[in-house]
Design an enzyme around this catalytic site. Structure first.
Site, PDB file in Angstrom:
ATOM      1  N   ASP A  47      -3.793   2.250  -5.487  1.00  0.00           N
ATOM      2  CA  ASP A  47      -2.424   2.360  -4.780  1.00  0.00           C
ATOM      3  C   ASP A  47      -2.261   0.987  -4.111  1.00  0.00           C
ATOM      4  O   ASP A  47      -1.338   0.838  -2.998  1.00  0.00           O
ATOM      5  CB  ASP A  47      -2.297   3.436  -4.072  1.00  0.00           C
ATOM      6  CG  ASP A  47      -2.713   3.280  -2.534  1.00  0.00           C
ATOM      7  OD1 ASP A  47      -3.704   2.794  -2.348  1.00  0.00           O
ATOM      8  OD2 ASP A  47      -2.040   3.897  -1.654  1.00  0.00           O
ATOM      9  N   GLU A  48      -2.824  -0.156  -4.002  1.00  0.00           N
ATOM     10  CA  GLU A  48      -2.595  -1.063  -3.444  1.00  0.00           C
ATOM     11  C   GLU A  48      -2.488  -2.493  -4.379  1.00  0.00           C
ATOM     12  O   GLU A  48      -3.019  -2.640  -5.427  1.00  0.00           O
ATOM     13  CB  GLU A  48      -3.996  -1.474  -2.424  1.00  0.00           C
ATOM     14  CG  GLU A  48      -4.164  -0.463  -1.459  1.00  0.00           C
ATOM     15  CD  GLU A  48      -5.019  -0.802  -0.267  1.00  0.00           C
ATOM     16  OE1 GLU A  48      -5.567  -1.674  -0.380  1.00  0.00           O
ATOM     17  OE2 GLU A  48      -5.570   0.359   0.134  1.00  0.00           O
ATOM     18  N   ASP A  56       0.855  -1.170  -0.137  1.00  0.00           N
ATOM     19  CA  ASP A  56       0.005  -0.065  -0.035  1.00  0.00           C
ATOM     20  C   ASP A  56       0.949   1.317  -0.106  1.00  0.00           C
ATOM     21  O   ASP A  56       1.802   1.353   0.949  1.00  0.00           O
ATOM     22  CB  ASP A  56      -0.894  -0.050   1.225  1.00  0.00           C
ATOM     23  CG  ASP A  56      -1.722   1.209   1.398  1.00  0.00           C
ATOM     24  OD1 ASP A  56      -2.872   1.053   2.141  1.00  0.00           O
ATOM     25  OD2 ASP A  56      -1.629   2.229   0.789  1.00  0.00           O
ATOM     26  N   ARG A 116      -8.613  13.532   5.437  1.00  0.00           N
ATOM     27  CA  ARG A 116      -9.428  13.348   4.110  1.00  0.00           C
ATOM     28  C   ARG A 116     -10.870  13.919   4.333  1.00  0.00           C
ATOM     29  O   ARG A 116     -11.205  13.716   5.431  1.00  0.00           O
ATOM     30  CB  ARG A 116      -9.287  11.886   3.814  1.00  0.00           C
ATOM     31  CG  ARG A 116     -10.051  11.599   2.658  1.00  0.00           C
ATOM     32  CD  ARG A 116      -9.813  10.184   2.254  1.00  0.00           C
ATOM     33  NE  ARG A 116      -8.466   9.998   1.507  1.00  0.00           N
ATOM     34  CZ  ARG A 116      -7.791   8.767   1.943  1.00  0.00           C
ATOM     35  NH1 ARG A 116      -8.197   7.980   2.728  1.00  0.00           N
ATOM     36  NH2 ARG A 116      -6.498   8.817   1.099  1.00  0.00           N
TER      37      ARG A 116
HETATM   38  N1  LIG Z   1     -11.911   8.207  -0.169  1.00  0.00           N
HETATM   39  C1  LIG Z   1     -10.604   8.064  -1.074  1.00  0.00           C
HETATM   40  C2  LIG Z   1      -9.548   7.423  -0.474  1.00  0.00           C
HETATM   41  C3  LIG Z   1      -8.341   7.480  -1.283  1.00  0.00           C
HETATM   42  N2  LIG Z   1      -8.150   8.057  -2.366  1.00  0.00           N
HETATM   43  C4  LIG Z   1      -7.146   8.006  -3.371  1.00  0.00           C
HETATM   44  C5  LIG Z   1      -6.180   8.888  -2.846  1.00  0.00           C
HETATM   45  C6  LIG Z   1      -5.077   8.330  -2.044  1.00  0.00           C
HETATM   46  O1  LIG Z   1      -3.931   8.935  -2.067  1.00  0.00           O
HETATM   47  C7  LIG Z   1      -5.125   6.920  -2.728  1.00  0.00           C
HETATM   48  C8  LIG Z   1      -4.803   5.746  -1.774  1.00  0.00           C
HETATM   49  O2  LIG Z   1      -5.500   5.623  -0.873  1.00  0.00           O
HETATM   50  P1  LIG Z   1      -5.191   5.295   0.699  1.00  0.00           P
HETATM   51  O3  LIG Z   1      -6.362   5.109   1.702  1.00  0.00           O
HETATM   52  O4  LIG Z   1      -4.514   4.063   0.654  1.00  0.00           O
HETATM   53  O5  LIG Z   1      -4.680   6.546   1.287  1.00  0.00           O
HETATM   54  P2  LIG Z   1      -3.169   6.918   1.057  1.00  0.00           P
HETATM   55  O6  LIG Z   1      -2.183   6.361   0.225  1.00  0.00           O
HETATM   56  O7  LIG Z   1      -3.387   8.507   0.599  1.00  0.00           O
HETATM   57  O8  LIG Z   1      -2.283   7.223   2.431  1.00  0.00           O
HETATM   58  P3  LIG Z   1      -1.998   6.104   3.280  1.00  0.00           P
HETATM   59  O9  LIG Z   1      -0.424   6.186   3.830  1.00  0.00           O
HETATM   60  O10 LIG Z   1      -2.559   5.910   4.742  1.00  0.00           O
HETATM   61  O11 LIG Z   1      -2.029   4.668   2.560  1.00  0.00           O
HETATM   62  O12 LIG Z   1      -6.510   6.838  -3.141  1.00  0.00           O
HETATM   63  C9  LIG Z   1      -9.483   8.639  -2.771  1.00  0.00           C
HETATM   64  O13 LIG Z   1      -9.253   9.337  -3.942  1.00  0.00           O
HETATM   65  N3  LIG Z   1     -10.530   8.887  -2.169  1.00  0.00           N
HETATM   66 MG   LIG Z   2      -1.933   4.059   0.498  1.00  0.00          MG
END
Ligand SMILES: Nc1ccn([C@H]2C[C@H](O)[C@@H](COP(=O)(O)OP(=O)(O)OP(=O)(O)O)O2)c(=O)n1
Ligand SMILES: [Mg+2]
Length: 599
Positions: A121-122, A18, A66
């Site tokens: 991203d996963e 992730d 967020r």
């Molecule tokens: N409700 C959401 C959740 C996520 N994303 C997008 C933005 C994030 O950058 C990406 C990945 O989601 P993650 O939940 O993995 O969050 P992040 O990667 O940003 O943070 P973390 O370090 O917790 O993984 O997907 C989005 O557009 N809307």
């Molecule tokens: Mg992430």
DNA sequence: ACGGTTTAAACC
DNA sequence: TGGTTTAAA
């Protein structure tokens, strides 16, 4: 491996990866000014500074979250930098993040036997065979353990975690010297994951966090426990205790209504509490008493015991492509022309992405779906009125045009939309519009496809026949000599491991009865391998007279290197696995396949 | 008028 | 099946 139990022999090493604050990392790579300062990615900054969809860890530490408005973030963190998502066709355009994600998982796929992308991203990785192989050579294991920086049997890499996590996730759980434990597999896996993370950082600049355990559920559960830029391992010996105090909502799949209902109707707090219900009880709850969705009592019954048999698939490309936009309040669409205007725009994006899918993945869409929300208030039928205030969502689908350009997509969509939309849309207005392409099938295409790209392969093997007569299908030889580099990657260790092998027909039927839908039935979509595509085409012109003989077997020297290098790693593997006789020579391809080691 | 855009899968 | 809902990033 002489004193191993059956469970240990069967144990998998499954990884969840992730990316850390992903969109932020993408923006930081483009603008290094943003490094190490609180920042966030917003979309549509016109209204209250836009909506935050990703934020850096510096921003998180300052209380930014967020879904906050950019303006609200500035209240708690005045020095935050806000970056806006690019816009195209009057909508947010996520292309840059999709592509960035792809670049990461290309690297992951090259370094693991199975890589299954599950979001932007996963991904899950299955590195069971690689871990077993590493474990079979203790000297090698120890050498790479040192290089990787992974600590075994200590807590030193848990500096940031709290007591609970320390105790649960690590402590003395990993003892690689003891071969009769599933922990040794995870220890080896941890080394490999550290190497993969280093390779990703090296090739893309991005950091990621990872969870390492024996199945998808468990690896996913812990991948975020030490974010950012950390990996966390979960030993099977810690699972029961962990689940006994894990809030139900925190387990993947229980975060919504299902979890809520289990909590307040059954007074369940923790995942482990589910164990007190028999499979039968769970089934009755699931079906009978309003606990909706996830009919699979089996799934719950297994999940609460840490069991998850779903395999990691091999897939990086998306199964569907869609795009949409919402139109709030006064901006809601109130005429067919207004709707068409935006269908046209959405069609432009969809067409571009379909073209990309065809070029990169040989995917062609069979179905187009359009859906919309309308604020309609009065729905009366048989004296009953339904849904007085809420938004109604509807969707219709149609065949995807053979040439899915923007004009044709828009035409097809408007055709199905016009039939029903007009009265309703004028009355209440359209508040959301989405179009999507699904039933993506793998095809061979002369112009853009693999055949053309592999031209050298075709011509080379067409020319040969006599000289290749020694090439037959063979069982992979048990390697007498030590294999290295790419060879090692394709070496099959002694204990068989074929997680995605589909059972034969009769077995399948039996499985279906006992399986009860809890784990995924994969009807493998007769995926045409490069090998098959190529030789299917050949056999039409050259009638084969032998069923066991493989004609025109590829050899490494027949593969056009410049072409090969541009192939997605999935396809690279197909090519590689169809090459038996001759392995690449040292210098060049070593670069692409070898375990990435810190220089 | 104000968390939007996306993907995948279960359900009926 | 096609259409709807849920869950997730
Ligand atoms: N409700 C959401 C959740 C996520 N994303 C997008 C933005 C994030 O950058 C990406 C990945 O989601 P993650 O939940 O993995 O969050 P992040 O990667 O940003 O943070 P973390 O370090 O917790 O993984 O997907 C989005 O557009 N809307
Ligand atoms: Mg992430």
């Amino acid at each position: 491996m002489s004193h191993t139990s059956k469970a240990t022999e069967r144990a998998r090493c499954v990884v969840h990866v992730d990316l850390d604050c992903f969109y932020v990392q993408v923006e930081r790579k483009m603008n290094p000014e943003l490094l190490k300062v609180p920042c966030a990615v917003v979309q549509y900054n016109k209204f209250q500074g836009g909506g935050i969809i990703a934020l850096s860890y510096e921003a998180k530490a300052r209380g930014v979250r967020r879904s906050m408005r950019g303006n609200d973030a500035r209240v708690v963190c005045p020095d935050i930098r806000l970056v806006t998502v690019p816009t195209a066709n009057e909508k947010a355009d996520l292309t840059r993040y999709r592509n960035a994600g792809s670049s990461v998982f290309e690297v992951c796929a090259r370094h693991s036997d199975l890589c299954e992308r599950t979001s932007i991203d996963e991904a899950y990785l299955d590195i069971t065979l690689q871990a077993r192989t590493l474990l079979s050579n203790m000297d090698e294991f120890k050498r790479r353990l040192r290089l990787s920086g992974v600590m075994i049997g200590t807590e030193s890499n848990l500096a940031d975690s709290d007591e609970f996590e320390k105790e649960i996730f690590w402590k003395d759980s990993l003892q690689p010297e003891n071969n009769d434990t599933q922990d040794s597999l995870l220890a080896a896996g941890s080394v490999i994951v550290a190497e993969i993370r280093a390779a990703v950082k090296d090739k893309t600049g991005y950091t990621l966090s990872a969870g390492i355990s024996h199945n998808k559920m468990l690896s996913k559960l812990v991948s975020g426990k030490n974010k950012p830029n950390k990996q966390t391992v979960l030993s099977s010996t810690k699972v029961e205790k962990l689940l006994s105090r894990l809030p139900l909502r925190d387990l993947n799949g229980f975060g919504g209504k299902l979890g809520d209902k289990l909590i307040d109707k059954c007074s369940i707090k923790y995942v482990g509490d589910l164990k007190k219900y028999s499979l039968m009880k769970l089934a009755k709850m699931a079906i009978g008493s309003e606990i909706v969705r996830i009919n699979s009592a089996t799934w719950m019954s297994q999940a609460c015991r840490g069991i998850c048999t779903e395999t990691v698939k091999s897939r990086i490309a998306a199964k569907s492509i869609s795009c949409g936009k919402t139109f709030r309040g006064p901006t809601r669409l109130r005429s067919i022309d207004n709707v068409k205007e935006y269908i046209d725009k959405l069609s432009i994006e969809l067409a571009e992405r379909l073209q990309n899918a065809k070029q990169k993945h040989r995917q062609v869409a069979k179905l187009i779906t359009v859906s919309y929300h309308t604020g309609s208030k009065t729905v009366k039928r048989k004296g009953q009125e339904i849904n007085l205030t809420g938004n109604i969502s509807k969707s219709r689908s149609c065949r995807c045009p053979a040439t899915p350009n923007a004009v044709n997509i828009s035409k097809a969509v408007m055709q199905v939309l016009e039939k029903e939309l007009d009265s309703e849309c004028i009355r209440a207005g359209v508040t959301c519009l989405y179009i999507g392409a699904s039933k993506l099938e793998n095809v061979r295409d002369e112009a853009t496809g693999i055949d053309t790209l592999l031209k050298k392969v075709v011509s080379a093997s067409t020319a040969t026949s006599e000289s290749d007569s020694h090439l037959y299908i063979q069982k992979p030889k048990q390697a007498a000599k030590r294999r290295t580099g790419i060879e090692q990657m394709f070496t099959r260790p002694l204990t068989p491991y074929e997680p995605n092998k589909k059972p034969n027909r009769s077995l399948q039927a039996a499985t279906r009865v006992s399986n009860d839908g809890g784990d995924i039935q994969q009807k493998e979509e007769t995926k045409p391998t490069i090998h098959n595509l190529f030789f299917r085409a050949k056999s039409k012109s050259t009638k084969s007279n032998s069923s066991i003989r493989i004609q025109n077997q590829l050899t490494w020297n027949q593969v056009d290197q410049t072409v090969f290098r541009e192939l997605p790693s999935e396809l690279q593997k197909e090519v590689m696995s169809s090459i038996r006789s001759e392995m690449p020579q040292q210098a060049t391809r070593r670069k692409r396949f070898k375990w990435s080691q810190k220089p």
